[in-house]
Structures are given as C-alpha cells and as structure tokens.
Write an enzyme that holds these catalytic residues in place. Sequence first.
Site, mmCIF file in Angstrom:
data_model
loop_
_atom_site.group_PDB
_atom_site.id
_atom_site.type_symbol
_atom_site.label_atom_id
_atom_site.label_comp_id
_atom_site.label_asym_id
_atom_site.label_seq_id
_atom_site.Cartn_x
_atom_site.Cartn_y
_atom_site.Cartn_z
ATOM 1 N N ARG A 34 -2.127 -2.877 -4.028
ATOM 2 C CA ARG A 34 -3.434 -3.004 -3.432
ATOM 3 C C ARG A 34 -4.095 -1.635 -3.259
ATOM 4 N NH1 ARG A 34 -7.758 -6.021 -3.669
ATOM 5 N NH2 ARG A 34 -9.102 -5.774 -1.863
ATOM 6 N N ARG A 47 -14.083 1.964 -5.371
ATOM 7 C CA ARG A 47 -13.569 2.474 -4.093
ATOM 8 C C ARG A 47 -12.703 3.721 -4.268
ATOM 9 N NH1 ARG A 47 -11.614 -2.619 -0.414
ATOM 10 N NH2 ARG A 47 -13.598 -3.672 -0.248
ATOM 11 N N ASP A 83 0.858 -1.189 0.000
ATOM 12 C CA ASP A 83 0.000 0.000 0.000
ATOM 13 C C ASP A 83 0.893 1.238 0.000
ATOM 14 O OD1 ASP A 83 -2.225 -1.707 0.243
ATOM 15 O OD2 ASP A 83 -2.036 -1.738 2.417
#
Length: 428
Positions: A195, A225, A173
Amino acid sequence: MRRTLLAAVALLGATAQAAGVSGTAFGFATGTTGGGNAAPATPSDISQLTEWLTDSTPRVILIDKEFNYLNSQGKCTDCKCCIPSSNSCGSSGQNAIDLDSSSWCGSYPTTTCTYDKAAIEGINVASNKSIVGVGSAGVIRGKGLRLVNGVSNVIIQNIHITELNPQYIWGGDAITLDGTDKIWIDHVKMSLIGRQMFVAGYEASYGKNDKVTFTGNYLHHTSGRSPKLEFNSYWHVYNNFWFNNTGHAFDVGEGTNALIEGNVFQQVKTPFMEDSSPGKTFAVTSSDKSTCDSKLGRTCAVNTLSSSATISASDETVLSSWPSGESGIEVLDAGRVKSSVLSNAGVGKLSSSSSSKKARQFDTSGPLVPVLSSAGPGATPCATPSGTAPKWTWKTIVVTPTPQPSGPPSPPEPSHGAGSGSSPFGLF
Ligand SMILES: *[C@@H]1O[C@H](CO)[C@@H](O)[C@H](O)[C@H]1NC(C)=O
Ligand SMILES: *[C@@H]1O[C@H](CO)[C@@H](O)[C@H](O)[C@H]1NC(C)=O
C-alpha cells in the site's frame, strides 16, 4: 559545508555524531541521535531483531544481511478481500485485503485472497534506536517498521524494506509514523510495497502538526501521491529528483504549508495537484525567486521542470510563517541536483556521501520498473502487480512536530493511514 553543520550543531549543544551512523541529522530533525553511543551490535535472527527494536534499551542495531519475516506469522489463506472500484483489471489488478479493523471495503464486491500475515503490521520500534544497514546488505523483507504513540529519537539509515504483499491494497506499509518526534530517515529504499511506502497517521508526526525536511530523494516511476501532503504541517521539499511519474507528484491538501525549491522534475505528468481543500504552497520559480530570497533572508533555489506540466503555486504566507528550528540545511541550485541524486542516493551509498550532509542517494539495485496498480489518477491501467511495484528511495525525511494543544483525546490511530483520497501521505 560540514563546518556550517557542525557549528550549528555545536551551538545547539547536540551530540554531533551517533555511533554507527553516517552523518548527522539536520533540518527539523537536528539533534536526533537514535541509540546514541550504545555499542553497535548485530542481531542474529528476526526474533532478536524484533526484540532489540521493541525493547526499552537505547540501541545501535546493525542490519548486515537480509532479515526475512515472510511466513514468520503464517499465511492467511482464502481470507476476506474485496474488489475496489479502482480495480478495473480483474485478476491482474490490485484487490484489497478486508482487515477486521477496517471498514474500508464497504460495499465493494467480496472475494478471497491469500497473503502473508507478517507484513500487515510493522514492527513496533521503540524510542532511542539507530537502525543502520551495513554496506548494501541491510534488508528487512516481509515486514515494515511502525513508530507510533510517542516514540522519539530514531534513526533509520541505509536499509531496504521490501515485499509487503505488493499485490494487495492494505498488504502492508513500509514505514508508519504516528505521534512521533525526531525521526531521521536516511538512505532508505522501499520496494514491493502493498500500500504505502510511507504513511503517517493523524497524530503529530506525518499527519497533523508536523515539520518535515524532505531532501535528496529520488522518486521515480510512481503513479500518484508522491507525496500527498495534508493537515497542519510544514514541508520543506528541496533538491529532490522526480523522474517518469505517470500520475501526480504533489497532492497538497488542507492545512499544509509547503516550500518547494531546487527540485528537478523530468517527465512528470502532473507535478502538482491541489485537493478540493487546498493547502498553502510556495514553489520557487525564476519570477518569484526574489520574493523568496527577501522573505527568507537567503538565496532560494528555482525548481526546474522538463517534459512535465507546471507547478504554479506562490502563496507568500508560507514564507512569512516559516517555522524556526530547521538547522543546517543547504539548498543546492537545481542544476546540480540530478547528478547529485543519481550518484549518491540509495542503499549502499553511505560512504560516497558521508563527507557531506547534502549527499544524495540513488536506487541502483534493480532495473527501473513500471508502475504498479490501477489505483489513482493517471495510473497505468492493468500493470501486472506482482514483482513490479514502484520504488522510491530517499535520503532524508526528518520530523519534528509542533506542540499539540491539550484537549480531548485524539481519535484512534487509523489501522493503515489511507484509503484512496483520505491518507495524510501515501504514494498510490
Ligand atoms: C530516550 O533517551 C532519552 C535521553 O537519554 C531519555 O530521556 C528517554 O527517557 C529515553 N526514552 C526511552 C523511551 O527510553
Ligand atoms: C517511463 O515510464 C513509462 C511507463 O511506465 C515506461 O513505458 C517508459 O519506458 C519509461 N521511460 C523511462 C526512460 O524509464
């Protein structure tokens, strides 16, 4: 404009300007000074950069070149991976790294994969740091930044974080916040992320009890998202530009209070989606603008959408319970937002925007790219993952948690924020 901001800052008695940093933190991050007046300095290599980011000395760290962490911790060769149900594309889809710390893979079929170890966990940044890119040269490759466990007062400005095993879920991340306070993220670009470009854990920061000012961002070519909001949080989302998003933009979940105004959505398939346990959202339209104006005692800005589906959300309790402490914001009319974002947003644009706190950023450093991943609603199936991750640049995300009630210790921080459907904030 600047006078308004400086006046507000002066009233609060905060330091107006941190050394080496352009502009001043505003919104819920007002008062964030990072490394303060420490002398700006340039690390020579990744080991010095890591040392300076993690030590307890307030620092202003200039990122004047690419710091490349690829291979710095070696590779995991033929390691455990799994094939999640989101991958219906075989070798061209995105499999998941089966980290020892996670049970995410569950009963998915197993496979092997080779990945770079450095990206799996970000650098543990300590409090009181300014991390500032020089010109458009500041790149951190192969490792993200992780701000957790009470870290506060950090400015991250004008850097590009890239190449965190983009072909794998859990590859890494870019920025993780969990249990933080006073974070100002400005003119930061992320690309080729495995991710999540941005993830919050469950402690106050991006997860529970957060207050976030989210403005001036350019979110384009994502598949879902973008962002996901959840838990007991307040999000003021204004003057951002969404473009060509093939899945959903907002995914609003339980406990969220979101005020969405003056944004532009162009070619966004699903601008707004609610979880099965939805939060509270007020998205300003021409018909409820007057309600917003009167409840907040200022002029609210209408969102505009073109070639996009709609946002229908007008929960007025968001307005009546809006928290104090968001200083120095100024919301533009949506008609000015697209050009402002496109001309100012992105790495290397500090000089064009330093005269105004509302300046926007734009990612100009590469071609627009197709969406990555077969994961997530609305995703383009079987896009080739390698080298084609979506990019998301933003101007400002600022965070101030509300006080947490004392009580039993919180559950441990999740190793990486999110599995599909469960993360407080993820992009796909
Ligand atoms: C950060 O700076 C503040 C203000 O100078 C200080 O009170 C605090 O102890 C510092 N935090 C750390 C972890 O050094
Ligand atoms: C929009 O996104 C789609 C799917 O990724 C792509 O095929 C198309 O070229 C994009 N259009 C623009 C103008 O970027």
